[in-house]
Design a protein around this motif. Structure first.
Motif, PDB file in Angstrom:
ATOM      1  N   SER A 132      -5.407 -20.387   3.347  1.00 52.36           N
ATOM      2  CA  SER A 132      -6.222 -20.908   4.440  1.00 52.36           C
ATOM      3  C   SER A 132      -6.815 -19.772   5.278  1.00 52.36           C
ATOM      4  CB  SER A 132      -5.366 -21.827   5.326  1.00 52.36           C
ATOM      5  OG  SER A 132      -6.121 -22.330   6.410  1.00 52.36           O
ATOM      6  N   SER A 133      -6.021 -18.729   5.529  1.00 52.25           N
ATOM      7  CA  SER A 133      -6.534 -17.577   6.270  1.00 52.25           C
ATOM      8  C   SER A 133      -7.658 -16.885   5.503  1.00 52.25           C
ATOM      9  CB  SER A 133      -5.404 -16.586   6.551  1.00 52.25           C
ATOM     10  OG  SER A 133      -4.459 -17.133   7.432  1.00 52.25           O
ATOM     11  N   THR A 134      -7.474 -16.749   4.191  1.00 50.26           N
ATOM     12  CA  THR A 134      -8.533 -16.179   3.355  1.00 50.26           C
ATOM     13  C   THR A 134      -9.794 -17.032   3.420  1.00 50.26           C
ATOM     14  OG1 THR A 134      -6.871 -15.284   1.832  1.00 50.26           O
ATOM     15  CG2 THR A 134      -9.125 -15.444   1.011  1.00 50.26           C
ATOM     16  N   GLY A 146      -3.777 -14.966  14.166  1.00 48.91           N
ATOM     17  CA  GLY A 146      -3.754 -16.406  14.400  1.00 48.91           C
ATOM     18  C   GLY A 146      -2.434 -16.869  14.991  1.00 48.91           C
ATOM     19  N   ALA A 163      -6.108 -11.742  10.094  1.00 51.56           N
ATOM     20  CA  ALA A 163      -6.384 -13.096  10.566  1.00 51.56           C
ATOM     21  C   ALA A 163      -5.106 -13.917  10.665  1.00 51.56           C
ATOM     22  CB  ALA A 163      -7.379 -13.776   9.624  1.00 51.56           C
ATOM     23  N   LEU A 164      -4.213 -13.728   9.700  1.00 56.03           N
ATOM     24  CA  LEU A 164      -2.959 -14.482   9.685  1.00 56.03           C
ATOM     25  C   LEU A 164      -2.065 -14.084  10.856  1.00 56.03           C
ATOM     26  CD1 LEU A 164      -1.397 -16.576   8.012  1.00 56.03           C
ATOM     27  CD2 LEU A 164      -0.396 -14.689   6.729  1.00 56.03           C
ATOM     28  N   THR A 169      -7.557 -10.935   5.638  1.00 51.85           N
ATOM     29  CA  THR A 169      -6.654 -12.088   5.592  1.00 51.85           C
ATOM     30  C   THR A 169      -5.371 -11.806   6.361  1.00 51.85           C
ATOM     31  OG1 THR A 169      -7.520 -12.849   3.459  1.00 51.85           O
ATOM     32  CG2 THR A 169      -5.316 -13.581   4.072  1.00 51.85           C
ATOM     33  N   ILE A 202     -11.563 -14.601  14.915  1.00 52.94           N
ATOM     34  CA  ILE A 202     -11.724 -14.603  13.464  1.00 52.94           C
ATOM     35  C   ILE A 202     -13.045 -13.968  13.054  1.00 52.94           C
ATOM     36  CG2 ILE A 202     -12.696 -16.940  13.465  1.00 52.94           C
ATOM     37  CD1 ILE A 202     -10.531 -15.276  10.721  1.00 52.94           C
ATOM     38  N   THR A 208      -0.937 -21.501   3.422  1.00 51.95           N
ATOM     39  CA  THR A 208      -1.260 -20.935   4.730  1.00 51.95           C
ATOM     40  C   THR A 208      -2.004 -19.614   4.572  1.00 51.95           C
ATOM     41  OG1 THR A 208       0.683 -21.983   5.745  1.00 51.95           O
ATOM     42  CG2 THR A 208      -0.289 -20.112   6.906  1.00 51.95           C
TER      43      THR A 208
END
Length: 257
Positions: free
Chosen positions: A81-83, A121, A117-118, A114, A150, A78
Motif C-alpha cells: 500500500s505504501s508503494t 505514515g 512513506a511507511l 516506500t 507523501i 501494508t
C-alpha cells in the motif's frame, strides 16, 4: 500563494477521470479488499476452532488460513500500500496534460520512497492520534500540516525529516482550507462506519466489507488527487519566485582587475 480550494477540487477530479485514474482505482480497490480480508482472517485464525466457527458469519471477508499467515499477509499488503501511494502521488502530481500516462519516474528509488512513506505514515498517524486525544484542534492542525508529506517523499525525493518539514512549510497559511479537506474525510469516515454497522446488524458482514471497501476507494482516490492539485498549487506558487529571481550581482563588490 493562497490555496484556491475550488480549483484544487475541480482539477483533482479531472486528474481522476483518466486512464491512469481507472488503473489506480482498480489497484486501490484490490489492495483495500486484501487488507480487509487479511485482518478478518487473522482474527479468525487466532480464535479457538469453536469460537471461530461461531463468529465466522459475522466477520465478513476472510480466508481459511492460520492467524500468523493472516498477519504476514497484512504486513505485506501494508508495505504494498505504501508503494502504491508513492506511485499514485507521482502520477497525480504530473502536469494535467500528462496525467493519462504513468510518469517515467514512477518507479524511481521506489524502495527508499516506500520505506520513508511507511515510517513517516506511522509517525504522522500517531501524532495526529495523540493530538486528537488531547484536544480535537491539535489533531486537525497536524493532519492539515502533514497532508503533503507523501508528495514530498514521492515527488521531491526528500528524506523523512525533510518531507515532514516540507509539508509543514507548504501548508503554512493554508491550514484552514486544508483543514476543511480533513474534516470532509472525517465526516465520510463517520458515514462509512454507519453504513457498515447497519449492514453488519442486518447479518450481511461480507456485503458490509465489500460496500465499505468500494465506497472508500470511490471517495479517497479523487480525494488524493485533490490533495495533489493543492500540493502543485502551493509548491509552484512558492517555488516560482525563488527560481525566477536570481540573486543580483553587486558590481560594487566585484574586485577590479
Amino acid at each position: 500563494m493562497a490555496l484556491q480550494l475550488t480549483q484544487a477540487v475541480s482539477d483533482g477530479i479531472r486528474r481522476t477521470v483518466s486512464r491512469t485514474g481507472g488503473i489506480l482505482f482498480l489497484g486501490f480497490l484490490i489492495i483495500q479488499l486484501g487488507v480487509q480480508t487479511s485482518v478478518n482472517s487473522a482474527v479468525l485464525g487466532f480464535l479457538p476452532p469453536a469460537a471461530a466457527e461461531q463468529f465466522e458469519q459475522n466477520v465478513g471477508l476472510a480466508l481459511p488460513i492460520p492467524g500468523s499467515v493472516g498477519i504476514a499477509l497484512f504486513i505485506a499488503l501494508t508495505v504494498l500500500s505504501s508503494t502504491f501511494f508513492v506511485v499514485l502521488s507521482r502520477t497525480f502530481a504530473q502536469p494535467l496534460s500528462d496525467v493519462s500516462t504513468f510518469p517515467a519516474t514512477s518507479t524511481r528509488r521506489l524502495g527508499r520512497a516506500t520505506a520513508i512513506a511507511l515510517v513517516g505514515g506511522v509517525i504522522v498517524s500517531f501524532s495526529i492520534m495523540i493530538g486528537t486525544i488531547l484536544l480535537l484542534f491539535p489533531g486537525l492542525f497536524l493532519a492539515a500540516s502533514f497532508l503533503f508529506f507523501i508528495f514530498a517523499v514521492a515527488v521531491e525525493d526528500r528524506g523523512l525529516i525533510g518531507s515532514l518539514k516540507r509539508s509543514w512549510g507548504l501548508a503554512r497559511g493554508s491550514r484552514l482550507k486544508l483543514g476543511l479537506l480533513v474534516v470532509v474525510s472525517a465526516l465520510f469516515g463517520g458515514f462509512l462506519g454507519g453504513v457498515g454497522s447497519l449492514l453488519d446488524l442486518a447479518g450481511m458482514a461480507v456485503v458490509s466489507d465489500v460496500v465499505t471497501v468500494v465506497l472508500t476507494t470511490v471517495f479517497f482516490l479523487p480525494y488524493y488527487a485533490i490533495i495533489a492539485s493543492a500540493y502543485l498549487q502551493l509548491r509552484d506558487g512558492r517555488d516560482a519566485p525563488n527560481r525566477s529571481t536570481a540573486t543580483p550581482v553587486d558590481a560594487s563588490q566585484t574586485p577590479e582587475l
